[in-house]
Motif scaffolding. Structure first.
Motif, PDB file in Angstrom:
ATOM      1  N   HIS A 168       0.825  -1.216   0.000  1.00  0.00           N
ATOM      2  CA  HIS A 168       0.000   0.000   0.000  1.00  0.00           C
ATOM      3  C   HIS A 168       0.860   1.268   0.000  1.00  0.00           C
ATOM      4  CE1 HIS A 168       0.922  -0.389   4.283  1.00  0.00           C
ATOM      5  NE2 HIS A 168       0.567   0.871   4.419  1.00  0.00           N
ATOM      6  N   LEU A 169       2.063   1.182   0.584  1.00  0.00           N
ATOM      7  CA  LEU A 169       2.957   2.342   0.632  1.00  0.00           C
ATOM      8  C   LEU A 169       3.428   2.728  -0.773  1.00  0.00           C
ATOM      9  CD1 LEU A 169       5.126   1.200   3.700  1.00  0.00           C
ATOM     10  CD2 LEU A 169       3.306   2.937   3.706  1.00  0.00           C
ATOM     11  N   VAL A 170       3.632   1.719  -1.624  1.00  0.00           N
ATOM     12  CA  VAL A 170       4.038   1.953  -3.014  1.00  0.00           C
ATOM     13  C   VAL A 170       2.922   2.688  -3.762  1.00  0.00           C
ATOM     14  CG1 VAL A 170       4.686   0.830  -5.199  1.00  0.00           C
ATOM     15  CG2 VAL A 170       5.492  -0.116  -3.021  1.00  0.00           C
ATOM     16  N   LEU A 171       1.687   2.202  -3.589  1.00  0.00           N
ATOM     17  CA  LEU A 171       0.550   2.800  -4.296  1.00  0.00           C
ATOM     18  C   LEU A 171       0.287   4.229  -3.825  1.00  0.00           C
ATOM     19  CD1 LEU A 171      -1.930  -0.219  -4.483  1.00  0.00           C
ATOM     20  CD2 LEU A 171      -0.057   0.400  -6.011  1.00  0.00           C
ATOM     21  N   ARG A 172       0.494   4.472  -2.547  1.00  0.00           N
ATOM     22  CA  ARG A 172       0.322   5.811  -1.964  1.00  0.00           C
ATOM     23  C   ARG A 172       1.364   6.775  -2.533  1.00  0.00           C
ATOM     24  NH1 ARG A 172       0.025   5.554   4.365  1.00  0.00           N
ATOM     25  NH2 ARG A 172      -1.692   4.168   3.774  1.00  0.00           N
ATOM     26  N   ASN A 173       2.580   6.281  -2.676  1.00  0.00           N
ATOM     27  CA  ASN A 173       3.699   7.070  -3.202  1.00  0.00           C
ATOM     28  C   ASN A 173       3.431   7.475  -4.661  1.00  0.00           C
ATOM     29  OD1 ASN A 173       6.252   8.262  -3.157  1.00  0.00           O
ATOM     30  ND2 ASN A 173       7.354   6.367  -2.753  1.00  0.00           N
ATOM     31  N   ILE A 174       2.992   6.500  -5.454  1.00  0.00           N
ATOM     32  CA  ILE A 174       2.711   6.727  -6.877  1.00  0.00           C
ATOM     33  C   ILE A 174       1.554   7.709  -7.063  1.00  0.00           C
ATOM     34  CG2 ILE A 174       1.705   5.563  -8.898  1.00  0.00           C
ATOM     35  CD1 ILE A 174       3.450   3.108  -8.148  1.00  0.00           C
ATOM     36  N   TYR A 175       0.558   7.603  -6.200  1.00  0.00           N
ATOM     37  CA  TYR A 175      -0.655   8.443  -6.279  1.00  0.00           C
ATOM     38  C   TYR A 175      -0.298   9.928  -6.321  1.00  0.00           C
ATOM     39  CZ  TYR A 175      -5.572   9.639  -5.263  1.00  0.00           C
ATOM     40  OH  TYR A 175      -6.860  10.113  -5.330  1.00  0.00           O
ATOM     41  N   LYS A 176       0.742  10.297  -5.556  1.00  0.00           N
ATOM     42  CA  LYS A 176       1.120  11.715  -5.417  1.00  0.00           C
ATOM     43  C   LYS A 176       1.627  12.330  -6.714  1.00  0.00           C
ATOM     44  CE  LYS A 176       3.821  10.677  -1.835  1.00  0.00           C
ATOM     45  NZ  LYS A 176       4.717  10.796  -0.651  1.00  0.00           N
ATOM     46  N   VAL A 177       2.257  11.513  -7.577  1.00  0.00           N
ATOM     47  CA  VAL A 177       2.848  12.076  -8.805  1.00  0.00           C
ATOM     48  C   VAL A 177       1.947  11.911 -10.035  1.00  0.00           C
ATOM     49  CG1 VAL A 177       5.199  11.785  -7.947  1.00  0.00           C
ATOM     50  CG2 VAL A 177       4.197   9.983  -9.372  1.00  0.00           C
ATOM     51  N   LEU A 178       0.905  11.094  -9.905  1.00  0.00           N
ATOM     52  CA  LEU A 178      -0.009  10.825 -11.029  1.00  0.00           C
ATOM     53  C   LEU A 178      -1.001  11.983 -11.195  1.00  0.00           C
ATOM     54  CD1 LEU A 178      -0.716   8.495 -13.050  1.00  0.00           C
ATOM     55  CD2 LEU A 178      -2.286   7.616 -11.323  1.00  0.00           C
ATOM     56  N   LYS A 179      -1.233  12.388 -12.446  1.00  0.00           N
ATOM     57  CA  LYS A 179      -2.236  13.431 -12.714  1.00  0.00           C
ATOM     58  C   LYS A 179      -3.632  12.881 -12.415  1.00  0.00           C
ATOM     59  CE  LYS A 179       0.034  15.696 -16.662  1.00  0.00           C
ATOM     60  NZ  LYS A 179       0.019  15.789 -18.138  1.00  0.00           N
ATOM     61  N   PRO A 180      -4.535  13.707 -11.902  1.00  0.00           N
ATOM     62  CA  PRO A 180      -5.924  13.258 -11.749  1.00  0.00           C
ATOM     63  C   PRO A 180      -6.490  12.814 -13.094  1.00  0.00           C
ATOM     64  CG  PRO A 180      -5.566  15.337 -10.601  1.00  0.00           C
ATOM     65  CD  PRO A 180      -4.329  15.085 -11.404  1.00  0.00           C
ATOM     66  N   GLY A 181      -7.266  11.729 -13.063  1.00  0.00           N
ATOM     67  CA  GLY A 181      -7.874  11.202 -14.291  1.00  0.00           C
ATOM     68  C   GLY A 181      -6.953  10.282 -15.075  1.00  0.00           C
ATOM     69  N   ARG A 182      -5.730  10.087 -14.597  1.00  0.00           N
ATOM     70  CA  ARG A 182      -4.765   9.244 -15.304  1.00  0.00           C
ATOM     71  C   ARG A 182      -4.549   7.913 -14.579  1.00  0.00           C
ATOM     72  NH1 ARG A 182      -2.655  11.930 -19.789  1.00  0.00           N
ATOM     73  NH2 ARG A 182      -4.290  13.413 -20.354  1.00  0.00           N
ATOM     74  N   CYS A 183      -3.831   6.980 -15.234  1.00  0.00           N
ATOM     75  CA  CYS A 183      -3.866   5.576 -14.806  1.00  0.00           C
ATOM     76  C   CYS A 183      -2.529   4.963 -14.420  1.00  0.00           C
ATOM     77  CB  CYS A 183      -4.415   4.720 -15.937  1.00  0.00           C
ATOM     78  SG  CYS A 183      -6.138   5.016 -16.234  1.00  0.00           S
ATOM     79  N   VAL A 184      -2.654   3.942 -13.562  1.00  0.00           N
ATOM     80  CA  VAL A 184      -1.560   2.997 -13.315  1.00  0.00           C
ATOM     81  C   VAL A 184      -1.872   1.755 -14.145  1.00  0.00           C
ATOM     82  CG1 VAL A 184      -0.385   1.543 -11.611  1.00  0.00           C
ATOM     83  CG2 VAL A 184      -1.211   3.811 -10.937  1.00  0.00           C
ATOM     84  N   LEU A 185      -0.905   1.323 -14.950  1.00  0.00           N
ATOM     85  CA  LEU A 185      -1.044   0.095 -15.732  1.00  0.00           C
ATOM     86  C   LEU A 185      -0.267  -1.001 -15.017  1.00  0.00           C
ATOM     87  CD1 LEU A 185      -0.468   1.600 -19.289  1.00  0.00           C
ATOM     88  CD2 LEU A 185      -2.626   1.290 -18.082  1.00  0.00           C
TER      89      LEU A 185
END
Length: 268
Positions: A168-185
């Motif tokens: 969950h820490l990885v996903l939380r970290n990634i969330y911060k740099v991702l633009k709203p409306g955009r995706c993790v593949l």
């Protein structure tokens, strides 16, 4: 030859496979588990020392499997910013940069040695990518990437190497740099993949979690577990399904069942 099917049903085990897994209930001692966690970086570094850049094949299938890399553009030659979280030696990164001239890529890996291999690659250019060493469970991505600036994050065969308690820490970290409306593949090992069934007794760390002989670890995902993991960190599920392949080795008459989880989760 190989066939592939996608869907929401987990692979059905043969009676022999089910019996083998049922028997294998002894877990690696807590002492050894703590040691593996402490030495995770060292073990991956040694893996890259032994295998150099030769272990994984270049992944030329990424744009075929993930149409998102083309779809999320508003116009054809729009510049895209991507993050490859857990880039290894660049097997996914460099084919992507070669195929698509309008990508700028951030790329990071746990292993300092892997990062060095990326930097030494003839295709590496600081104008087109920025690569850095990072433990995604504790190093803040914002130290290297602006907030809300990334169009697409690829998380391919990475999360399975991390302790389930820290995913969950990885996903939380990634969330911060991702633009709203955009995706993790996402693509990674699925429940009852051939690799899971090959572990010998004494390799089990927990439910669906195993250690290889070289000390690197692997988790095998269920659709439900992954869905809960992403949703708990605020992502919305777009696609989340098993990909089942049967690879046939005609020479040895072997049929190998491969199971992956291929998914897409969006930041609202």
């Amino acid at each position: 030859g190989a066939f592939q099917k996608k869907g929401h049903s987990a692979r059905v085990l043969s009676p022999e496979e089910a019996e083998k897994l049922a028997k294998d209930q002894v877990l690696v001692s807590e002492f050894k588990q703590l040691k593996l966690e402490k030495e995770a970086q060292k073990n991956w570094d040694l893996f890259y020392k032994r295998n150099s850049t030769n272990f994984f094949k270049d992944r030329h299938w990424t744009t075929r499997e993930f149409q998102e890399l083309k779809v999320c553009r508003e116009f054809t030659d729009q510049k895209l910013t991507i993050l490859e979280a857990g880039c290894g030696v660049g097997n996914c990164l460099f084919p992507l940069l070669e195929e698509d001239k309008n990508i700028f890529a951030y790329a990071c890996d746990f292993s300092p040695r892997a990062v060095e291999y990326v930097k030494k690659n003839a295709l590496y250019s600081t104008e087109r990518c920025k690569v850095f060493q990072c433990d995604l469970t504790k190093d803040d991505l914002l130290d290297n990437i602006p907030a809300d600036s990334v169009d697409v994050v690829t998380l391919i065969f990475v999360l399975s190497a991390i302790h389930p308690d820290k995913m969950h820490l990885v996903l939380r970290n990634i969330y911060k740099v991702l633009k709203p409306g955009r995706c993790v593949l996402f693509r990674d090992y699925g429940l009852y993949d051939h690799a899971m069934l090959r572990f010998k007794s004494g390799s089990k760390l927990g439910e669906n979690f195993y250690v290889r002989q070289d000390g690197t670890r692997s988790y095998f995902f269920t659709e439900e577990f992954l869905s809960q993991l992403f949703k708990a960190e605020g992502y919305e599920q777009v696609v989340n399904e098993y990909v089942q392949r049967e690879t046939v080795n005609r020479k040895e008459d072997l049929r190998v069942p491969r199971v992956f989880l291929q998914s897409k989760f969006q930041k609202p």
